[in-house]
Design an enzyme around this catalytic site. Structure first.
Site, PDB file in Angstrom:
ATOM      1  N   LYS A  81      66.245  25.514  15.483  1.00 53.80           N
ATOM      2  CA  LYS A  81      65.345  24.406  15.201  1.00 53.80           C
ATOM      3  C   LYS A  81      64.231  24.259  16.228  1.00 53.80           C
ATOM      4  O   LYS A  81      63.065  24.075  15.866  1.00 53.80           O
ATOM      5  CB  LYS A  81      66.135  23.098  15.150  1.00 53.80           C
ATOM      6  CG  LYS A  81      67.207  23.057  14.062  1.00 53.80           C
ATOM      7  CD  LYS A  81      67.998  21.758  14.145  1.00 53.80           C
ATOM      8  CE  LYS A  81      69.103  21.727  13.124  1.00 53.80           C
ATOM      9  NZ  LYS A  81      69.904  20.488  13.211  1.00 53.80           N
ATOM     10  N   HIS A  95      67.538  15.051  19.401  1.00 49.92           N
ATOM     11  CA  HIS A  95      66.135  14.740  19.094  1.00 49.92           C
ATOM     12  C   HIS A  95      65.854  13.231  19.139  1.00 49.92           C
ATOM     13  O   HIS A  95      64.696  12.820  19.046  1.00 49.92           O
ATOM     14  CB  HIS A  95      65.772  15.252  17.699  1.00 49.92           C
ATOM     15  CG  HIS A  95      65.630  16.746  17.623  1.00 49.92           C
ATOM     16  ND1 HIS A  95      64.488  17.414  18.007  1.00 49.92           N
ATOM     17  CD2 HIS A  95      66.495  17.702  17.193  1.00 49.92           C
ATOM     18  CE1 HIS A  95      64.661  18.719  17.817  1.00 49.92           C
ATOM     19  NE2 HIS A  95      65.863  18.912  17.328  1.00 49.92           N
ATOM     20  N   GLU A 138      72.939  18.566  17.612  1.00 48.90           N
ATOM     21  CA  GLU A 138      71.561  19.021  17.778  1.00 48.90           C
ATOM     22  C   GLU A 138      70.578  17.978  17.259  1.00 48.90           C
ATOM     23  O   GLU A 138      69.499  17.780  17.830  1.00 48.90           O
ATOM     24  CB  GLU A 138      71.359  20.354  17.054  1.00 48.90           C
ATOM     25  CG  GLU A 138      71.989  21.542  17.774  1.00 48.90           C
ATOM     26  CD  GLU A 138      71.500  22.865  17.236  1.00 48.90           C
ATOM     27  OE1 GLU A 138      70.329  23.197  17.449  1.00 48.90           O
ATOM     28  OE2 GLU A 138      72.297  23.566  16.583  1.00 48.90           O
TER      29      GLU A 138
END
Length: 341
Positions: free
Chosen positions: A134, A208, A204
């Protein structure tokens, strides 16, 4: 890649059966095994997790492998094909005859995928690697290994999941209508019934969020993740993410990376998508008209379907390149995936 190489792709005979491996056997790795199972052109023969690996040249069974992994925590317990090991990836690379690997691994820490690539380079293995990473910074680390991958005889396809991946490729195609691309906006909706099936992926995503980073998310216990999700009723809302769609589209010459934005909503308690996944590409045509193309994924397609399907399509494309002696690093915005029959 030369013009002769590109035009010559259409003359390449159909790809013979491809032996594939999957590194990582969490939710995404198990889904990948199920995606490959009905395919005639690919045979799933190898997989590794943190504690062991399994290899059968005649093909592994996704159902029995998932049962073993879920009940005992490692494919190393699979009789008679499993081996327990603290160096599972390195041992599997040396033992298995595999044309290409899908790296269904969490990029935690943010250097992990580059470290895996270095391990493949050091091993002397030659073949195709595909990831569904990503973060922009993670892909940039791989870009630094481009020459080393090429010299090692490895064809590496990066950012080949859903986003980056499927939606990045759609944006690259949509951009062709325009003289100038003004913006690329990717919005995703993900619904999963239970976050524990995709622990690494959810961590993950948490990385963010404002106030979090990769290391903090990686260090969180399951109980801490649960507590965070309880505060949001299981919803993770993400805006202006560090997503490699930006660098991939910039490398492909579509638009500067600051014109690319990625965000979305993840519901960790409901398999129904909270919103439809789409990419909007706005630009100016040669006639001076401003327009927007929108490509929307069907709500019935799961995150796993939209990640694993493209990943294996890119793996097949990578094998076609590799068998023609074309090595190095490529992104989902540079190469068209090939449908795996």
């Amino acid at each position: 890649m030369s013009a002769e190489q590109v035009t010559g792709l259409s003359n390449v005979p159909a790809v013979k059966q491809i032996n594939v491996g999957v590194l990582g056997f969490g939710g995404l790795g198990q889904a990948a095994a199920r995606v490959i199972a009905p395919k005639q052109e690919m045979l799933w023969v190898a997989a590794a997790d943190q504690k062991g690996y399994a290899y059968d040249a005649e093909g592994l069974d996704p159902i029995s492998c998932s049962k073993i992994y879920q009940s005992q925590g490692s494919l190393g317990y699979l009789e008679p094909y499993g081996t327990l090991s603290n160096s599972s990836i390195e041992e599997l690379i040396s033992k298995a005859s595999v044309d290409g690997y899908f790296l269904a691994l969490p990029n935690l820490p943010n250097t992990f995928m580059a470290d895996v690539a270095r391990a493949f380079i050091a091993s002397g293995w030659q073949g195709v690697l595909v990831d569904a990473m990503k973060r922009t910074s993670a892909v940039e680390q791989l870009l630094q290994l481009k020459d080393e991958l090429q010299q090692a005889g490895i064809t590496y396809m990066t950012g080949c999941g859903a986003t980056p991946g499927l939606l990045t490729a759609a944006a690259a195609l949509a951009a062709q209508s325009y003289t100038e691309v003004h913006s690329v906006k990717i919005t995703f909706g993900v619904g999963i019934a239970n976050w524990e099936a995709y622990r690494a992926t959810i961590r993950e995503d948490i990385a963010h969020l404002p106030g979090y980073d990769v290391e903090r998310a990686r260090a969180m216990t399951d109980a801490e993740v649960e507590a965070l999700l309880d505060q949001t009723n299981g919803i993770i809302t993400l805006e202006n993410m560090e997503h490699a769609d930006d660098v991939m589209l910039e490398l492909a010459g579509i638009c500067p990376r600051d014109r690319v934005t990625v965000g979305g909503v993840v519901d960790t308690r409901n398999p129904k998508k909270p919103l439809s996944t789409n990419v909007k590409v706005t630009g100016r045509t040669f006639e001076g008209k401003i327009s927007t193309h929108t490509f929307t994924l069907g709500d019935e397609t799961s995150m796993a379907a939209n990640v694993c399907g493209p990943a294996f399509g890119y793996l097949k494309a990578g094998v076609t390149l590799h068998r023609r002696g074309i090595y190095g690093l490529f992104t989902a915005a540079e190469i068209m995936p090939q449908f795996v029959q």
